[in-house]
Design a protein around this motif. Structure first.
Motif, PDB file in Angstrom:
ATOM      1  N   VAL A  65      51.623 109.918  80.503  1.00 40.87           N
ATOM      2  CA  VAL A  65      50.374 110.649  80.296  1.00 40.87           C
ATOM      3  C   VAL A  65      49.815 110.341  78.906  1.00 40.87           C
ATOM      4  O   VAL A  65      48.624 110.058  78.747  1.00 40.87           O
ATOM      5  N   GLY A  66      50.682 110.365  77.912  1.00 43.56           N
ATOM      6  CA  GLY A  66      50.239 110.128  76.539  1.00 43.56           C
ATOM      7  C   GLY A  66      49.683 108.732  76.323  1.00 43.56           C
ATOM      8  O   GLY A  66      48.719 108.537  75.575  1.00 43.56           O
ATOM      9  N   ARG A  67      50.266 107.731  76.965  1.00 43.19           N
ATOM     10  CA  ARG A  67      49.829 106.333  76.770  1.00 43.19           C
ATOM     11  C   ARG A  67      48.416 106.111  77.265  1.00 43.19           C
ATOM     12  O   ARG A  67      47.686 105.273  76.755  1.00 43.19           O
ATOM     13  N   LEU A  68      47.999 106.872  78.271  1.00 37.28           N
ATOM     14  CA  LEU A  68      46.625 106.752  78.742  1.00 37.28           C
ATOM     15  C   LEU A  68      45.636 107.313  77.725  1.00 37.28           C
ATOM     16  O   LEU A  68      44.458 106.956  77.742  1.00 37.28           O
ATOM     17  N   LEU A  69      46.127 108.137  76.819  1.00 37.88           N
ATOM     18  CA  LEU A  69      45.255 108.762  75.829  1.00 37.88           C
ATOM     19  C   LEU A  69      45.417 108.176  74.431  1.00 37.88           C
ATOM     20  O   LEU A  69      44.575 108.404  73.567  1.00 37.88           O
ATOM     21  N   SER A  70      46.503 107.426  74.203  1.00 35.91           N
ATOM     22  CA  SER A  70      46.742 106.865  72.878  1.00 35.91           C
ATOM     23  C   SER A  70      47.613 105.620  72.970  1.00 35.91           C
ATOM     24  O   SER A  70      48.650 105.632  73.642  1.00 35.91           O
ATOM     25  N   ASP A  71      47.197 104.569  72.289  1.00 37.85           N
ATOM     26  CA  ASP A  71      47.988 103.336  72.236  1.00 37.85           C
ATOM     27  C   ASP A  71      49.292 103.542  71.483  1.00 37.85           C
ATOM     28  O   ASP A  71      50.215 102.743  71.590  1.00 37.85           O
ATOM     29  N   SER A  72      49.379 104.616  70.722  1.00 35.93           N
ATOM     30  CA  SER A  72      50.566 104.888  69.907  1.00 35.93           C
ATOM     31  C   SER A  72      51.760 105.369  70.717  1.00 35.93           C
ATOM     32  O   SER A  72      52.845 105.524  70.177  1.00 35.93           O
ATOM     33  N   CYS A  73      51.564 105.616  72.002  1.00 31.42           N
ATOM     34  CA  CYS A  73      52.657 106.149  72.824  1.00 31.42           C
ATOM     35  C   CYS A  73      53.547 105.066  73.409  1.00 31.42           C
ATOM     36  O   CYS A  73      54.265 105.313  74.374  1.00 31.42           O
ATOM     37  N   GLY A  74      53.550 103.896  72.827  1.00 35.52           N
ATOM     38  CA  GLY A  74      54.517 102.884  73.241  1.00 35.52           C
ATOM     39  C   GLY A  74      53.926 101.744  74.041  1.00 35.52           C
ATOM     40  O   GLY A  74      52.731 101.701  74.327  1.00 35.52           O
ATOM     41  N   GLU A  75      54.818 100.839  74.379  1.00 38.23           N
ATOM     42  CA  GLU A  75      54.429  99.647  75.122  1.00 38.23           C
ATOM     43  C   GLU A  75      54.423  99.959  76.611  1.00 38.23           C
ATOM     44  O   GLU A  75      55.371 100.545  77.140  1.00 38.23           O
ATOM     45  N   ILE A  76      53.370  99.531  77.269  1.00 39.24           N
ATOM     46  CA  ILE A  76      53.209  99.829  78.692  1.00 39.24           C
ATOM     47  C   ILE A  76      54.370  99.296  79.531  1.00 39.24           C
ATOM     48  O   ILE A  76      54.888 100.034  80.380  1.00 39.24           O
ATOM     49  N   PRO A  77      54.826  98.050  79.327  1.00 34.92           N
ATOM     50  CA  PRO A  77      55.936  97.578  80.168  1.00 34.92           C
ATOM     51  C   PRO A  77      57.180  98.454  80.055  1.00 34.92           C
ATOM     52  O   PRO A  77      57.859  98.712  81.052  1.00 34.92           O
ATOM     53  N   ARG A  78      57.457  98.932  78.863  1.00 31.33           N
ATOM     54  CA  ARG A  78      58.641  99.787  78.670  1.00 31.33           C
ATOM     55  C   ARG A  78      58.467 101.135  79.382  1.00 31.33           C
ATOM     56  O   ARG A  78      59.412 101.659  79.974  1.00 31.33           O
ATOM     57  N   ILE A  79      57.260 101.676  79.311  1.00 36.33           N
ATOM     58  CA  ILE A  79      56.998 102.943  79.996  1.00 36.33           C
ATOM     59  C   ILE A  79      57.108 102.749  81.508  1.00 36.33           C
ATOM     60  O   ILE A  79      57.714 103.560  82.208  1.00 36.33           O
ATOM     61  N   LEU A  80      56.545 101.647  82.003  1.00 35.20           N
ATOM     62  CA  LEU A  80      56.626 101.371  83.444  1.00 35.20           C
ATOM     63  C   LEU A  80      58.078 101.184  83.884  1.00 35.20           C
ATOM     64  O   LEU A  80      58.473 101.659  84.954  1.00 35.20           O
TER      65      LEU A  80
END
Length: 188
Positions: free
Chosen positions: A85-100
């Motif tokens: 949820v946070g990554r959609l609102l801020s680039d600071s919430c980590g790398e997308i591949p890692r979240i996925l």
């Protein structure tokens, strides 16, 4: 009346039952209190996203840092869901591949309800699209740099050609002046 031994046994059983009930209540309470991001139900994720969308970008960075620090410990599904949820609102919430990867590590069926599963599916697709856009932007930026360096090298070569042409013209002008001086010197 009940014999004294029976009353003691009943009292002991009730005391143990009461203690075990309190222990379960107590053990759940601190985790919930100390781990606001451990919750992974729909309402919590929706509230988290709504709250995060209302705060300034600098505060979002702080929230993301907290989530990322929590991710270093063995993270539960709640951390990954909050990062999603946070990554959609801020680039600071980590790398997308890692979240996925973290979202994919959540066992199927472990999400609390169908609404949460739908929310995760929607956000996962949004993160994938965001990742693809980021890749395209990166590719375009690399192409732009390549074109820019080619243009700069042409400008450099062009300026060298212009410089050489200018030197030739000056040399011709000097020769012409020498010739003119020689011709004028012969007539005098």
């Amino acid at each position: 009346m009940l014999p004294l031994l029976s009353i003691r046994k009943i009292s002991l059983a009730l005391s143990l039952l009461l203690l075990s009930g309190c222990a379960q209540l107590y053990s759940g309470y601190p985790d919930r209190y100390n781990d606001p991001y451990g919750q992974s139900d729909f309402d919590e994720l929706l509230a988290f996203g709504a709250n995060m969308s209302k705060i300034p970008a600098s505060s979002r960075v702080d929230v993301c840092r907290t989530l990322l620090k929590r991710q270093k410990n063995p993270p539960g599904s709640g951390i990954y869901l909050h990062l999603m949820v946070g990554r959609l609102l801020s680039d600071s919430c980590g790398e997308i591949p890692r979240i996925l990867d973290g979202l994919n590590s959540i066992p199927p069926g472990s999400l609390p309800d169908e609404r949460t599963q739908k929310l995760v599916a929607i956000h996962t697709e949004a993160l994938k699209r965001l990742q693809n856009v980021s890749r395209k932007i990166g590719s375009l930026e690399r192409k732009q740099k390549t074109v820019q360096s080619v243009l700069e090298s042409k400008d450099t070569n062009g300026s060298k050609k212009n410089e050489a042409q200018l030197l030739r013209e000056k040399l011709e002008a000097i020769r012409s002046m020498e010739k003119h001086m020689d011709e004028t010197g012969d007539t005098n």
